[in-house]
Design a protein around this motif. Structure first.
Motif, short mmCIF file in Angstrom:
data_model
loop_
_atom_site.label_atom_id
_atom_site.label_comp_id
_atom_site.label_asym_id
_atom_site.label_seq_id
_atom_site.Cartn_x
_atom_site.Cartn_y
_atom_site.Cartn_z
N ASP A 1 0.79 -1.02 -0.21
CA ASP A 1 -0.02 -0.04 -0.06
C ASP A 1 0.85 1.35 0.05
O ASP A 1 0.71 2.30 -0.65
N VAL A 2 1.99 1.27 0.85
CA VAL A 2 2.73 2.50 0.92
C VAL A 2 3.64 2.73 -0.41
O VAL A 2 3.58 3.96 -0.92
N LEU A 3 4.03 1.59 -1.28
CA LEU A 3 4.60 1.76 -2.22
C LEU A 3 3.96 2.33 -3.47
O LEU A 3 4.10 3.18 -4.26
N CYS A 4 2.76 1.66 -3.37
CA CYS A 4 1.71 2.13 -4.51
C CYS A 4 1.44 3.51 -4.03
O CYS A 4 0.92 4.12 -5.26
N ALA A 5 1.00 4.02 -2.98
CA ALA A 5 0.65 5.36 -2.65
C ALA A 5 1.89 6.46 -3.20
O ALA A 5 1.44 7.47 -3.57
N SER A 6 3.04 5.90 -3.10
CA SER A 6 4.16 6.66 -3.45
C SER A 6 4.73 6.90 -5.02
O SER A 6 5.48 7.61 -5.37
N ASP A 7 4.06 5.61 -5.65
CA ASP A 7 4.72 5.66 -6.94
C ASP A 7 3.46 5.26 -7.85
O ASP A 7 2.95 4.37 -8.03
N PRO A 8 3.05 6.42 -8.75
CA PRO A 8 1.79 6.07 -9.54
C PRO A 8 1.84 4.98 -10.44
O PRO A 8 0.92 4.23 -10.82
N SER A 9 2.99 4.86 -11.12
CA SER A 9 3.19 3.77 -12.19
C SER A 9 3.15 2.53 -11.60
O SER A 9 2.82 1.76 -12.30
N SER A 12 -0.42 1.78 -10.84
CA SER A 12 -1.24 1.39 -12.02
C SER A 12 -0.90 -0.19 -12.64
O SER A 12 -1.84 -0.62 -13.00
N ALA A 13 0.40 -0.51 -12.28
CA ALA A 13 0.68 -2.01 -12.91
C ALA A 13 -0.07 -3.02 -11.65
O ALA A 13 -0.60 -3.96 -12.26
N VAL A 14 0.11 -2.58 -10.52
CA VAL A 14 -0.74 -3.54 -9.46
C VAL A 14 -2.36 -3.53 -9.60
O VAL A 14 -2.78 -4.54 -9.48
N VAL A 15 -2.77 -2.20 -9.61
CA VAL A 15 -4.30 -2.33 -9.84
C VAL A 15 -4.75 -2.47 -11.19
O VAL A 15 -4.94 -1.17 -11.92
N SER A 16 -4.51 -3.48 -11.86
CA SER A 16 -4.75 -3.55 -13.43
C SER A 16 -5.48 -4.95 -13.68
O SER A 16 -5.25 -5.88 -12.91
N PRO A 17 -5.97 -5.01 -14.87
CA PRO A 17 -6.38 -6.16 -15.40
C PRO A 17 -5.48 -7.29 -15.42
O PRO A 17 -5.77 -8.66 -15.10
N ALA A 18 -4.33 -7.04 -15.82
CA ALA A 18 -3.31 -7.96 -15.92
C ALA A 18 -2.92 -8.56 -14.59
O ALA A 18 -2.77 -9.88 -14.45
N MET A 19 -2.69 -7.72 -13.47
CA MET A 19 -2.58 -8.41 -12.21
C MET A 19 -3.48 -9.18 -11.49
O MET A 19 -3.48 -10.28 -11.07
N PHE A 20 -4.98 -8.43 -12.01
CA PHE A 20 -6.06 -9.27 -11.64
C PHE A 20 -6.03 -10.81 -12.05
O PHE A 20 -6.60 -11.64 -11.44
#
Length: 322
Positions: A1-9, A12-20
């Motif tokens: 969560d901390v990493l995602c909050a500090s790095d938009p790119s 985007s990679a984590v919260v994506s259909p590919a990751m899903f």
């Protein structure tokens, strides 16, 4: 969560259909569910496609305990929409390297079942591989002890068996997800189905095309009479039509009804069922010779009548899976 909050790119990679698509399996269904419920991943067509289209095979380690057999672990993997792993998928005999656990032996005396050899032979020496002892690492029982084992049945509860097996999952993520019974998997499939019913339902039907789950596949087809399955049936043709052949060879009434329904709903399935390859898979050489002799003696009409009579006799109803 901390990493995602500090790095938009990264977010985007984590919260994506590919990751899903990667996380949408039984063992990580809760994480996929979190992407939707907490991270706001939209359930659109691209997400449904991530669930229903093919992907590279994945391998899951399953906790199975010690009271196992090769046949029981094969059934466990099949229930997850996959198969038991072969030794070559767990150990590289050329480089003498374990391909799981970062290449490190697990320690102790641990024999795990693999699909090598006769899959019905629980004591097969090539069907158990050592992953614990560094000195015997990667060797099957025949190589390490020059023969079959004597403890391969489920009733033999030695601590040296298991406690894991590895299942290889091939095809679309929806296949194991549609067969799962845990709360997170069921909820995840329900959420996506509610938003993208056509894509997900057709994939769910195909995922349930086995003798054990044929009844639930028929129920879905009956509930959605206009649903197209043509775009979802490709998993039935994988590995030389393995899944379709298994269903066609089953003599229970649910499997027979499902074969008839699939044939009517899909031109591709009908073509495969009517092919020379399918007939060859259903006949032994001796039964093929008997068929030809009867055809020559009695003619095509008599053959059709007799084969129909034989095909409709002695059906067994397989209990519906829980």
């Amino acid at each position: 969560d901390v990493l995602c909050a500090s790095d938009p790119s990264l977010n985007s990679a984590v919260v994506s259909p590919a990751m899903f698509g990667i996380m949408a399996k039984r063992s990580t269904a809760a994480a996929a569910l979190r992407l939707v419920e907490e991270k706001g991943l939209e359930i659109d067509e691209s997400l449904a496609l991530a669930l229903t289209t093919g992907r590279a095979p994945s391998m899951d380690r399953i906790e199975v305990g010690h009271g196992i057999s090769r046949t029981s672990t094969q059934a466990m993997c099949e229930e997850r929409g996959g198969r038991l792993a072969y030794r070559c998928e767990l150990y590289d005999t050329d480089t003498k390297t374990l391909l799981v656990n970062d290449g490190k032996a697990f320690g102790g005396d641990k024999w795990i079942p693999v699909l090598d050899g006769d899959p019905k032979h629980n004591n097969s020496g090539v069907g158990w591989v050592q992953v614990g002892d560094q000195n015997r690492l990667g060797k099957n029982h025949k190589e390490a002890h020059h023969g079959d084992c004597g403890w391969g049945e489920a009733s033999d509860r030695g601590g040296h068996k298991g406690p894991w097996c590895w299942c290889v999952i091939e095809g679309a993520p929806i296949v194991p997800l549609a067969l799962a019974k845990d709360e997170a998997s069921i909820k995840l499939l329900g959420l996506v189905t509610a938003k993208q019913p056509d894509l997900v339902l057709s994939g769910t039907v195909v995922a349930r095309c086995s003798p054990k789950t044929a009844a639930s596949a028929i129920e879905l087809l009956n509930e959605h009479p206009s649903m197209s399955i043509e775009g979802a049936v490709s998993p039935l043709f994988a590995d030389n039509n393995k899944a379709l052949i298994k269903l066609a060879k089953s003599d229970d009434t649910n499997s027979r009804a499902l074969i008839d329904a699939l044939r009517l709903r899909s031109k591709a399935v009908a073509g495969a069922l009517n092919s020379k390859e399918m007939l060859s898979s259903m006949l032994t050489p001796s039964s093929a010779r008997a068929l030809v002799r009867y055809l020559e003696a009695a003619g095509p009409e008599a053959l059709i009548s007799t084969a129909t009579e034989i095909g409709e006799a002695d059906y067994v109803i397989v209990p519906k899976a829980n």
